[in-house]
Design an enzyme around this catalytic site. Structure first.
Site, mmCIF file in Angstrom:
data_model
loop_
_atom_site.group_PDB
_atom_site.id
_atom_site.type_symbol
_atom_site.label_atom_id
_atom_site.label_comp_id
_atom_site.label_asym_id
_atom_site.label_seq_id
_atom_site.Cartn_x
_atom_site.Cartn_y
_atom_site.Cartn_z
ATOM 1 N N GLY A 39 22.046 28.335 -24.948
ATOM 2 C CA GLY A 39 22.054 28.760 -23.552
ATOM 3 C C GLY A 39 20.894 28.145 -22.804
ATOM 4 O O GLY A 39 20.940 26.980 -22.396
ATOM 5 N N HIS A 124 12.568 37.536 -28.292
ATOM 6 C CA HIS A 124 12.474 38.735 -27.473
ATOM 7 C C HIS A 124 12.463 39.919 -28.436
ATOM 8 O O HIS A 124 13.179 39.913 -29.435
ATOM 9 C CB HIS A 124 13.734 38.802 -26.585
ATOM 10 C CG HIS A 124 13.592 39.669 -25.380
ATOM 11 N ND1 HIS A 124 12.409 40.244 -24.985
ATOM 12 C CD2 HIS A 124 14.498 40.062 -24.451
ATOM 13 C CE1 HIS A 124 12.606 40.930 -23.874
ATOM 14 N NE2 HIS A 124 13.864 40.857 -23.535
#
Ligand code: NAP
Length: 348
Positions: A39, A124
């Site tokens: 992405g 993350h």
């Protein structure tokens, strides 16, 4: 690792001087790094790792634009580009760079291939911190580590190509092999970080969600809109309102702040500007502090995570997102911005 004093507070940081690229290559010489997802972060991290001399493969579902982009970037199907499951099987380090909602959906597939001694890498703390909501619970015999670049994957790549580096945080959640720390630092250097600062998964996600909802994205758009609307309501033109709200900030002032700090930017403005800014900044701080407290609580309670899981898992997620972005783009303020950008001499 060095202890560095940040305005009176000692922190552990790692720089490329202490941990050079050659050392990172040595640490990871027997590893196959599988970057899952192409992405925004996937391209930046995988291309930087590849150009830095690591063995990297990409895992991406076929039949989407991201697959085509990976091919265009030089990843070869069947050699360095695979379906997600095959890449997860081949990798000894699995860099889990799907969207946070995608990570939840694909977790059972990834989990199957987390055999003992592998490393599961995140950018993350979301999936692990909110495990009750995401269902992401790694087996006990793999390392679980994090490198979170503090910026877009696009900037990570651009800055790498310019010989610069984006700062990243690092964390070890689970050290099954005894090598988790050297693995994570080597990966942090390998993906092209500037300096690396220590965090844990929870602090990473709390600060990240607060930052992006706050000054980095949400609050800044809110304060831009409030000032722009005030100026327009008092008869100022779009050009004047946009220049006084955004153009001057991004083109002239923020580069000065980036270079030498806010006081230096103030020192390089007119005495009238300095006086007014010094008088008003604390009022803005005090007015927004309660909103930031509310925001932090919403992050801490898991409310923000749940909102994002719910909305990002819907099939029409992208259509709705595009609609909201269109609304912003078509607002008078950002339409004025498009014209102002066109009128920049470098664009003529
Ligand atoms: N954006 C940033 O620059 C940034 C910065 C710091 C950290 N991070 C973290 O890095 C991680 C990746 O973020 P990102 O922004 O790069 O993500 P993204 O751009 O949203 O990534 C989308 C990737 O996930 C895949 N994907 C999504 N849902 C899927 C599903 N159900 N099944 C299979 N594949 C699916 C997409 O494939 P398709 O294209 O085929 O849909 C694409 O490869 C996240 O943990 C994020 O928080 C991101």
């Amino acid at each position: 690792m060095a202890q560095i004093n940040f305005g009176g507070v000692e922190e552990n940081v790692v720089t490329r001087e202490e941990f050079p690229l050659e050392k990172a290559r040595e640490v990871l010489k027997d590893e196959t790094i599988a970057v899952i997802g192409y992405g925004v972060q996937g391209p930046g991290q995988s291309l930087n790792l590849r150009d830095n001399g690591f063995r990297v493969i990409v895992g991406q579902r076929k039949g989407s634009k991201s697959w085509d982009k990976a091919v265009a970037d030089g990843w070869v199907p069947g050699e360095t580009l695979f379906e997600i499951e095959e890449a997860a099987e081949r990798g000894t380090i699995i860099q889990y760079l799907l969207s946070d909602a995608g990570q939840i959906a694909v977790w059972p597939t990834i989990k199957k291939h987390l055999t003992p001694g592998k490393a599961l890498y995140f950018s993350h703390g979301f999936g692990i911190t909110y495990k009750e909501r995401t269902g992401i619970v790694p087996p006990a015999d793999v390392d679980v580590i994090l490198i979170a670049p503090k910026g877009s994957g696009t900037s990570l790549r651009r800055m790498f190509l310019q010989g610069r580096g984006l700062n990243s945080s690092y964390a070890v959640f689970q050290d099954a092999t005894g090598r988790a720390m050297e693995r994570v630092i080597a990966l942090g250097i390998g993906v092209g970080s500037g300096y690396l600062f220590e965090t844990d998964f929870q602090r990473e996600v709390y600060s990240d969600l607060t930052g992006e909802r706050g000054t980095l994205m949400g609050a800044i758009q809110g304060i831009f809109a409030a000032q722009y609307d005030t100026l327009r309501a008092h008869g100022h033109t779009p050009s004047e309102a946009f220049n006084e709200t955004i153009e001057e900030l991004t083109q002239s002032l923020m580069p000065l702040v980036a270079e030498n700090g806010m006081d230096w930017m103030y020192a390089n403005c007119s005495t009238t500007a300095q006086r007014g800014a010094l008088d008003w900044w604390k009022r803005f701080r005090d007015a927004t502090k309660p909103v930031f407290e509310e925001l932090y609580e919403s992050v801490r309670s898991g409310n923000e995570a749940q909102i994002s899981i719910d909305s990002n898992s819907k099939p029409d997620y992208r259509t709705k997102l595009n609609e909201e972005l269109r609304e912003m783009r078509e607002s008078e303020m950002w339409q004025a911005g498009a014209v102002v950008r066109k009128l920049r001499p470098e664009n003529n």
